[in-house]
Write an enzyme that holds these catalytic residues in place. Structure first.
Site, PDB file in Angstrom:
ATOM      1  N   GLU A  44     117.685  59.891 108.868  1.00 42.96           N
ATOM      2  CA  GLU A  44     118.223  58.668 108.283  1.00 42.96           C
ATOM      3  C   GLU A  44     118.067  57.588 109.344  1.00 42.96           C
ATOM      4  O   GLU A  44     118.497  57.775 110.482  1.00 42.96           O
ATOM      5  CB  GLU A  44     119.703  58.853 107.928  1.00 42.96           C
ATOM      6  CG  GLU A  44     120.224  57.626 107.211  1.00 42.96           C
ATOM      7  CD  GLU A  44     121.711  57.680 106.869  1.00 42.96           C
ATOM      8  OE1 GLU A  44     122.353  58.716 107.096  1.00 42.96           O
ATOM      9  OE2 GLU A  44     122.198  56.636 106.403  1.00 42.96           O
ATOM     10  N   ARG A 269     122.875  73.639 114.298  1.00 44.98           N
ATOM     11  CA  ARG A 269     122.463  72.432 115.008  1.00 44.98           C
ATOM     12  C   ARG A 269     122.598  72.658 116.508  1.00 44.98           C
ATOM     13  O   ARG A 269     123.371  73.486 116.962  1.00 44.98           O
ATOM     14  CB  ARG A 269     123.228  71.207 114.534  1.00 44.98           C
ATOM     15  CG  ARG A 269     124.720  71.245 114.778  1.00 44.98           C
ATOM     16  CD  ARG A 269     125.444  70.202 113.934  1.00 44.98           C
ATOM     17  NE  ARG A 269     125.084  68.841 114.277  1.00 44.98           N
ATOM     18  CZ  ARG A 269     124.499  67.978 113.424  1.00 44.98           C
ATOM     19  NH1 ARG A 269     124.223  68.333 112.208  1.00 44.98           N
ATOM     20  NH2 ARG A 269     124.231  66.750 113.802  1.00 44.98           N
ATOM     21  N   LYS A 279     125.330  60.561 116.136  1.00 37.49           N
ATOM     22  CA  LYS A 279     124.804  59.200 116.217  1.00 37.49           C
ATOM     23  C   LYS A 279     125.932  58.178 116.208  1.00 37.49           C
ATOM     24  O   LYS A 279     125.841  57.145 116.856  1.00 37.49           O
ATOM     25  CB  LYS A 279     123.868  58.940 115.031  1.00 37.49           C
ATOM     26  CG  LYS A 279     122.467  59.465 115.268  1.00 37.49           C
ATOM     27  CD  LYS A 279     121.509  59.009 114.199  1.00 37.49           C
ATOM     28  CE  LYS A 279     121.652  59.833 112.942  1.00 37.49           C
ATOM     29  NZ  LYS A 279     120.514  59.726 112.030  1.00 37.49           N
TER      30      LYS A 279
HETATM   31  P1  ATP Z   1     124.069  63.057 113.589  1.00 37.08           P
HETATM   32  O1  ATP Z   1     125.003  64.062 113.001  1.00 37.08           O
HETATM   33  O2  ATP Z   1     123.786  63.226 115.035  1.00 37.08           O
HETATM   34  O3  ATP Z   1     124.444  61.658 113.262  1.00 37.08           O
HETATM   35  P2  ATP Z   1     122.341  63.447 111.388  1.00 37.08           P
HETATM   36  O4  ATP Z   1     122.257  64.855 110.986  1.00 37.08           O
HETATM   37  O5  ATP Z   1     123.188  62.571 110.580  1.00 37.08           O
HETATM   38  O6  ATP Z   1     122.671  63.365 112.917  1.00 37.08           O
HETATM   39  P3  ATP Z   1     119.781  62.751 110.386  1.00 37.08           P
HETATM   40  O7  ATP Z   1     119.012  61.535 110.644  1.00 37.08           O
HETATM   41  O8  ATP Z   1     120.323  62.987 109.035  1.00 37.08           O
HETATM   42  O9  ATP Z   1     120.911  62.795 111.465  1.00 37.08           O
HETATM   43  O10 ATP Z   1     118.954  64.027 110.863  1.00 37.08           O
HETATM   44  C1  ATP Z   1     117.594  64.244 110.614  1.00 37.08           C
HETATM   45  C2  ATP Z   1     117.293  65.700 110.771  1.00 37.08           C
HETATM   46  O11 ATP Z   1     117.616  66.139 112.080  1.00 37.08           O
HETATM   47  C3  ATP Z   1     118.105  66.534 109.814  1.00 37.08           C
HETATM   48  O12 ATP Z   1     117.259  67.487 109.224  1.00 37.08           O
HETATM   49  C4  ATP Z   1     119.142  67.171 110.669  1.00 37.08           C
HETATM   50  O13 ATP Z   1     119.522  68.401 110.150  1.00 37.08           O
HETATM   51  C5  ATP Z   1     118.440  67.276 112.018  1.00 37.08           C
HETATM   52  N1  ATP Z   1     119.409  67.251 113.108  1.00 37.08           N
HETATM   53  C6  ATP Z   1     120.320  66.295 113.369  1.00 37.08           C
HETATM   54  N2  ATP Z   1     121.091  66.639 114.423  1.00 37.08           N
HETATM   55  C7  ATP Z   1     120.650  67.842 114.840  1.00 37.08           C
HETATM   56  C8  ATP Z   1     121.037  68.740 115.883  1.00 37.08           C
HETATM   57  N3  ATP Z   1     122.031  68.457 116.705  1.00 37.08           N
HETATM   58  N4  ATP Z   1     120.348  69.894 116.017  1.00 37.08           N
HETATM   59  C9  ATP Z   1     119.336  70.183 115.189  1.00 37.08           C
HETATM   60  N5  ATP Z   1     118.921  69.398 114.186  1.00 37.08           N
HETATM   61  C10 ATP Z   1     119.575  68.237 113.998  1.00 37.08           C
HETATM   62 MG    MG Z   2     122.622  63.095 108.363  1.00 34.28          MG
END
Ligand code: ATP
Ligand code: MG
Length: 568
Positions: A44, A269, A279
């Site tokens: 995102e 994760r 984020k």
């Molecule tokens: P955050 O929780 O840090 O804000 P998010 O999951 O909201 O991150 P996205 O932009 O939705 O961020 O993530 C894009 C991809 O990266 C998704 O497929 C998500 O599952 C993966 N991802 C995000 N954080 C991690 C992590 N800590 N370890 C592994 N994969 C991750």
């Molecule tokens: Mg997300």
């Protein structure tokens, strides 16, 4: 003797597969999806990517590479309030920098808004979705709890025609934000809270970074993500564990819409010690100036790691080493630091720099003489060659490489003791000169043995210590940013009631100092050049529009706590 002909006794060790590779290989064997492998990385664009995303990138693109498949880059841009092109651009830059290529497969969920709107209309027409006029608060209050069923909305049984009409008018911009939402009609008593008539669309009167003002209703992430995967004919939709409980909902949409079904696979994760990864929290650090931007070298963002001196190879290697798990865990940040040390040990040129100088006068060396001594650029890689290091009568050594009252085991310089100056001579300390007022040591008077030029003695005499140095008249003054970990606590998010994670910030995470370097450093650094400052650590040259001579960011020290742990 027959068993020897049985191919199943083949002794060549099979590479160990992780559980996702096992699923994929099984699908290939069963010719599922015609044995295609098609993954995607779906960020995102509401922030910069961090090392957790790097793991997901390496996983998704890595699987596509391994199985001769494809990996899409897709922006899940369903919330215009939080998203921005600045983030889109940085994400593309970071994925490329990590070494991956989405070729012509760059997509945006917003490209599918018309199709997703159609899907919503289909659900309404099937009697599987309705327009609800409750406020967000009322909806939340009626949702029930994990132990108590929710209450059905009074609008749940409004006619299909009325819902369709309201939905069209929502799109046409007739209503205020919060006045109506589209909800799926599933089951308010489901033990899975996500199945309790979840919201599919809400009204947001905000311009979108790609669709402009075309839309004032936007699909929820949950109503866009799975359908986007389906439209792209993703075979293996890999996501993090928190989406396991969303899977029944995604499957419900796919079933009700009768569209192609990707298989969702969840993995744990990445969490790193001494780091926060969300984020939202990283944005808070940036907005409130706890760090100097998203690319501050203390940040766990990909751009921060890049500025700190991390290489794509080291991050890919880290992702490979930690593998994929099915249960949440915390990885020691020392492993990430170990990976960059291993890589830079092979790649970084060595130079001598002095961080905290103590002046040394070589009293038996002529005043106007200088000479150029040979030094090895990287003992791990002969192809990196040698360089000349200038030597003269006055040099700097590290203050901590001298002790006036040295204990027996102190192998560096002390009164009457002999040490080796790296690549130069053996020197012996004869006099310690102090400031008469403060009693602080201001310089040392030493003599060198001319027969030890290059750093070894023809008579086989050994010295126990080797120290680094720079010639004062040739030295270049440099700014060095000594970065430490951003948090003092192993788990910065382990907090008591009412505490904020920022109380665990390391108040000493940046020390800016002036140091002295041999001329080679200045002559050979461009932005991003990486060096090992001998006996000190790895550093990366950082130029920007305001500094014309480089600043050197410390990537890591040389002390590898990870290797040490593995050996003990
Ligand atoms: P955050 O929780 O840090 O804000 P998010 O999951 O909201 O991150 P996205 O932009 O939705 O961020 O993530 C894009 C991809 O990266 C998704 O497929 C998500 O599952 C993966 N991802 C995000 N954080 C991690 C992590 N800590 N370890 C592994 N994969 C991750
Ligand atoms: Mg997300």
């Amino acid at each position: 003797m027959t068993e020897n002909t049985d191919i199943s006794t083949d002794k060549t060790p099979k590479p160990v597969l992780n559980f996702i590779q096992e699923i994929i290989e099984n699908d290939i064997r069963n010719n599922k999806n015609d044995a295609r492998v098609h993954t995607r990385f779906p960020p995102e664009p509401n922030g910069y990517l961090h090392i957790g995303h790097a793991k997901s990138i390496c996983l998704n693109f890595g699987l596509a590479n391994k199985y001769n498949g494809k990996c899409n880059l897709r922006f899940d841009d369903t919330n215009p309030v939080k998203e921005d092109v600045e983030y889109v651009d940085s994400i593309m830059e970071d994925v490329r920098w990590l070494g991956f290529d989405w070729e012509d497969r760059l997509f945006y969920a917003s490209d599918y808004f018309e199709q997703i709107y159609e899907f919503a209309c289909q659900l309404i027409q099937k009697g599987k979705a309705y327009i609800c006029d409750l406020s967000a608060e009322e909806i939340s209050n009626l949702r029930g709890t994990t132990t108590q069923a929710g209450t059905e909305s009074p609008y749940r049984n409004r006619t299909i025609e009325e819902s369709l009409d309201l939905f069209h008018r929502m799109r046409a911009g007739e209503f205020a934000e919060g006045s109506h939402v589209l909800r799926a009609k599933i089951d308010m008593a489901s033990p899975n809270m996500h199945m309790r008539d979840p919201i599919l669309y809400r009204i947001i009167h905000t311009e979108h970074h790609r669709t402009g003002n075309k839309w004032c209703i936007y699909p929820m992430y949950d109503f866009a993500h799975g359908q986007s995967d389906s439209l792209e004919r993703i075979t293996h939709s890999i996501c993090t564990l928190e989406f396991e409980v969303h899977r029944p909902l995604y499957d419900w949409f796919i079933r009700e819409l009768e569209i192609y079904a990707p298989q969702q696979i969840e993995f744990a994760r990445l969490n790193l010690s001494y780091t926060v990864m969300s984020k939202r929290k990283l944005l808070e650090l940036v907005k409130n100036n706890y760090v100097n931007g998203w690319d501050d070298p203390r940040m766990p963002t990909i751009c921060g790691l890049r500025r700190a001196g991390y290489t794509p190879e080291s991050i890919r290697n880290f992702a490979e080493t930690i593998g994929v798990a099915r249960r949440d865990n915390i990885i020691d940040v020392a492993l990430l630091e170990h990976c960059i040390r291993e890589d830079l040990n092979k790649k970084a040129a060595r130079v001598m720099t002095v961080m905290n100088p103590l002046k040394v006068i070589i009293t038996n060396y002529p005043e106007n003489q200088t000479e150029e001594l040979d030094a090895i650029n990287n003992p791990e890689d002969a192809s990196m060659g040698t360089r000349k290091v200038p030597f003269s009568r006055e040099i700097y050594i590290e203050r901590e490489d001298f002790m006036e009252d040295a204990p027996k085991k102190y192998f560096r310089l002390a009164p009457g003791k002999e040490v080796r100056l790296r690549y130069a001579y053996y020197i012996t300390c004869n006099d310690v000169i102090k400031d008469p007022e403060t009693n602080e040591i201001i310089e040392l008077h030493c003599t060198l043995d001319p027969l030890t030029k290059g750093g070894s003695s023809p008579d086989g005499r050994k010295v126990q210590g080797t120290i680094h140095w720079v010639s004062i008249q040739h030295a270049q003054q440099i700014q060095v940013n000594l970065y430490e970990r951003l948090f003092t606590k192993e788990n910065p998010e382990d907090l008591a009631e009412g505490e904020d994670f920022k109380i665990n910030l390391n108040s000493n995470s940046l020390n800016v100092i002036k140091a002295y370097a041999e001329p080679y450093l200045g002559q050979n650094s461009v932005s991003g050049s990486k060096f090992q400052f001998e006996r000190i650590g790895y550093f990366c040259a950082d130029y920007n529009s305001t500094n014309h001579s480089p600043i050197f960011n410390r990537t890591v020290t040389l002390k590898d706590s990870w290797s040490k742990m593995q050996k003990s």
